[in-house]
Motif scaffolding. Sequence first.
Motif, short mmCIF file in Angstrom:
data_model
loop_
_atom_site.label_atom_id
_atom_site.label_comp_id
_atom_site.label_asym_id
_atom_site.label_seq_id
_atom_site.Cartn_x
_atom_site.Cartn_y
_atom_site.Cartn_z
N GLY A 69 0.82 -1.21 0.00
CA GLY A 69 0.00 0.00 0.00
C GLY A 69 0.85 1.26 0.00
O GLY A 69 0.50 2.25 -0.65
N THR A 70 1.98 1.23 0.73
CA THR A 70 2.86 2.40 0.74
C THR A 70 3.50 2.63 -0.62
O THR A 70 3.96 3.73 -0.92
CB THR A 70 3.97 2.26 1.79
OG1 THR A 70 4.85 1.17 1.43
CG2 THR A 70 3.39 2.01 3.17
N LEU A 71 3.53 1.58 -1.44
CA LEU A 71 4.05 1.70 -2.80
C LEU A 71 2.92 1.91 -3.81
O LEU A 71 3.12 1.76 -5.01
CB LEU A 71 4.85 0.43 -3.16
CG LEU A 71 6.13 0.23 -2.35
CD1 LEU A 71 6.67 -1.18 -2.53
CD2 LEU A 71 7.19 1.25 -2.75
N SER A 72 1.74 2.24 -3.29
CA SER A 72 0.56 2.53 -4.13
C SER A 72 0.14 1.33 -4.96
O SER A 72 -0.34 1.47 -6.09
CB SER A 72 0.83 3.74 -5.03
OG SER A 72 1.11 4.89 -4.27
N ILE A 73 0.31 0.15 -4.39
CA ILE A 73 -0.13 -1.07 -5.05
C ILE A 73 -1.26 -1.67 -4.22
O ILE A 73 -1.07 -2.01 -3.06
CB ILE A 73 1.02 -2.09 -5.21
CG1 ILE A 73 2.09 -1.50 -6.12
CG2 ILE A 73 0.50 -3.40 -5.77
CD1 ILE A 73 3.27 -2.40 -6.32
N ALA A 221 17.45 0.71 0.13
CA ALA A 221 18.01 1.83 0.88
C ALA A 221 17.18 3.08 0.70
O ALA A 221 16.89 3.81 1.66
CB ALA A 221 19.45 2.08 0.44
N ALA A 222 16.77 3.33 -0.54
CA ALA A 222 15.95 4.51 -0.82
C ALA A 222 14.61 4.41 -0.10
O ALA A 222 14.10 5.40 0.44
CB ALA A 222 15.73 4.65 -2.33
N TYR A 223 14.05 3.21 -0.04
CA TYR A 223 12.77 3.02 0.64
C TYR A 223 12.93 3.27 2.14
O TYR A 223 12.09 3.91 2.77
CB TYR A 223 12.26 1.60 0.39
CG TYR A 223 10.89 1.34 0.99
CD1 TYR A 223 9.74 1.67 0.28
CD2 TYR A 223 10.76 0.81 2.26
CE1 TYR A 223 8.48 1.45 0.82
CE2 TYR A 223 9.51 0.59 2.82
CZ TYR A 223 8.37 0.92 2.08
OH TYR A 223 7.13 0.71 2.63
N PHE A 224 14.01 2.75 2.73
CA PHE A 224 14.26 2.97 4.16
C PHE A 224 14.35 4.46 4.47
O PHE A 224 13.79 4.94 5.46
CB PHE A 224 15.57 2.28 4.58
CG PHE A 224 15.39 0.89 5.12
CD1 PHE A 224 15.17 0.68 6.46
CD2 PHE A 224 15.44 -0.21 4.28
CE1 PHE A 224 15.01 -0.60 6.97
CE2 PHE A 224 15.28 -1.49 4.77
CZ PHE A 224 15.06 -1.69 6.12
N LYS A 225 15.05 5.19 3.64
CA LYS A 225 15.27 6.62 3.90
C LYS A 225 13.98 7.42 3.77
O LYS A 225 13.76 8.38 4.51
CB LYS A 225 16.33 7.15 2.94
CG LYS A 225 17.73 6.60 3.20
CD LYS A 225 18.72 7.06 2.15
CE LYS A 225 20.10 6.45 2.38
NZ LYS A 225 21.07 6.84 1.31
N LYS A 226 13.12 7.04 2.85
CA LYS A 226 11.90 7.79 2.60
C LYS A 226 10.73 7.36 3.48
O LYS A 226 9.73 8.07 3.59
CB LYS A 226 11.49 7.66 1.13
CG LYS A 226 12.47 8.30 0.15
CD LYS A 226 11.99 8.11 -1.27
CE LYS A 226 12.95 8.73 -2.29
NZ LYS A 226 12.50 8.51 -3.68
N ASN A 227 10.83 6.18 4.10
CA ASN A 227 9.68 5.62 4.82
C ASN A 227 10.08 5.15 6.21
O ASN A 227 9.81 4.01 6.60
CB ASN A 227 9.08 4.46 4.02
CG ASN A 227 8.56 4.87 2.66
OD1 ASN A 227 7.44 5.32 2.51
ND2 ASN A 227 9.40 4.70 1.65
N LYS A 228 10.71 6.02 6.98
CA LYS A 228 11.18 5.64 8.32
C LYS A 228 10.02 5.22 9.22
O LYS A 228 10.14 4.25 9.99
CB LYS A 228 11.95 6.81 8.94
CG LYS A 228 13.27 7.13 8.26
CD LYS A 228 14.00 8.25 8.96
CE LYS A 228 15.36 8.51 8.33
NZ LYS A 228 15.25 8.98 6.94
N LYS A 229 8.90 5.93 9.15
CA LYS A 229 7.75 5.58 9.97
C LYS A 229 7.22 4.20 9.59
O LYS A 229 6.80 3.42 10.47
CB LYS A 229 6.65 6.63 9.82
CG LYS A 229 5.45 6.39 10.71
CD LYS A 229 4.40 7.49 10.56
CE LYS A 229 3.19 7.22 11.44
NZ LYS A 229 2.14 8.28 11.28
N VAL A 230 7.23 3.90 8.32
CA VAL A 230 6.77 2.59 7.85
C VAL A 230 7.65 1.49 8.43
O VAL A 230 7.15 0.45 8.90
CB VAL A 230 6.78 2.52 6.31
CG1 VAL A 230 6.47 1.10 5.83
CG2 VAL A 230 5.76 3.50 5.73
N ILE A 231 8.95 1.71 8.42
CA ILE A 231 9.88 0.71 8.95
C ILE A 231 9.64 0.50 10.44
O ILE A 231 9.66 -0.65 10.93
CB ILE A 231 11.34 1.14 8.70
CG1 ILE A 231 11.61 1.29 7.20
CG2 ILE A 231 12.30 0.14 9.31
CD1 ILE A 231 11.33 0.05 6.39
#
Length: 355
Positions: A69-73, A221-231
């Motif tokens: 969902g966070t990836l708009s899928i 890595a890019a996902y981790f940096k942009k989605n800290k709350k998600v992690i």
Amino acid sequence: MNGKKKNILNLLFLAAVFGLTIYGVFKGEDLHAILQALKKVKLWYLLFGMIFVIFFIWGESIIIHYMLGTLSIRTRKRTCFLYSCVGFFFSCITPSASGGQPAQIYYMKKNEIPISVSTLVLMVVTITYKSILVFIGLFLVIFQRGFVNRYLTGILPVFYLGVVLNVFCCAIMLVLVFHPVLAKNIMQAGLKLLVRLHILKNKPERAERLTNSMDQYTATAAYFKKNKKVIVNVTLITFIQRFALFFVTYLVYRAFGLSGTSVYDVMMLQAVISVAVDMLPLPGGMGISEKLFLMIFPPVFGTALLLPGMILSRGLAYYSQLLFSAAMTVVAHFVIGKPKPERVLFEQQSKGKSI
């Protein structure tokens, strides 16, 4: 080796390990006494135990659904549950749980989820999953010396080995994720060295596959940096998920009418087994998990109920999980992608985003 032959070999290996485990566990034991002890258990505790096993599987499906969902899928929760069941089934029957993610990627691809997306999601799942074990292991080693000295003196080498292997595995994954350029240079240098030493042949396609693989870590890595709350959210869900499975052993303990040992001690002892066997090349830690249970749980179950306790604990936490996920994998085979693939909506395309 094609996938069908590999699956057959994995099942044969699983059957061989299972046979050796059964022989090792029950050799010289009084089967009548074991059966009498099992007849006295309170079945509703075991029912709750099965619910927690299913909750454990469901937990991963919630993570997959949430991350997609966070990836708009857009995906259905029940479909994600099938992905999770597929992953746990193939993890249960392959050494070091190596077959779970490839199978999940295959079924996600049948629903038109790109491999790059499924790989990213499952990589985050793996990192958080391993990180919980690392946290447990280091927490016990550093802050729970009394617990370690009381229960684990007989298995300290295996426990410490499990902690070290999990820390090492997590460290490698984090380096690959957060230092992708460095990791890529190291991997390419290692490949060139192996070619130079004539251990591997010089094949351009191998180098290309390595580059593509490293690109996945860059995306992670890019996902981790942009989605800290998600992690953070995924880590919390994973923590609850893992301890739900550890709680099954406490329910087995209560099913025998036992008391006196805290839920914390029982759950952490079960966590110790997971830490110790997670990186070993055995399907589901089969054999070694049973052995470790018999070595560290005597103060909890006592001599008379130790083996029956192990049978029910492993029966619920691993073997029932295997059978349930196997049944749901059959369902997934006939449902996922047939007759109409679940349409994947790429909203990021209209927003100029890329996965």
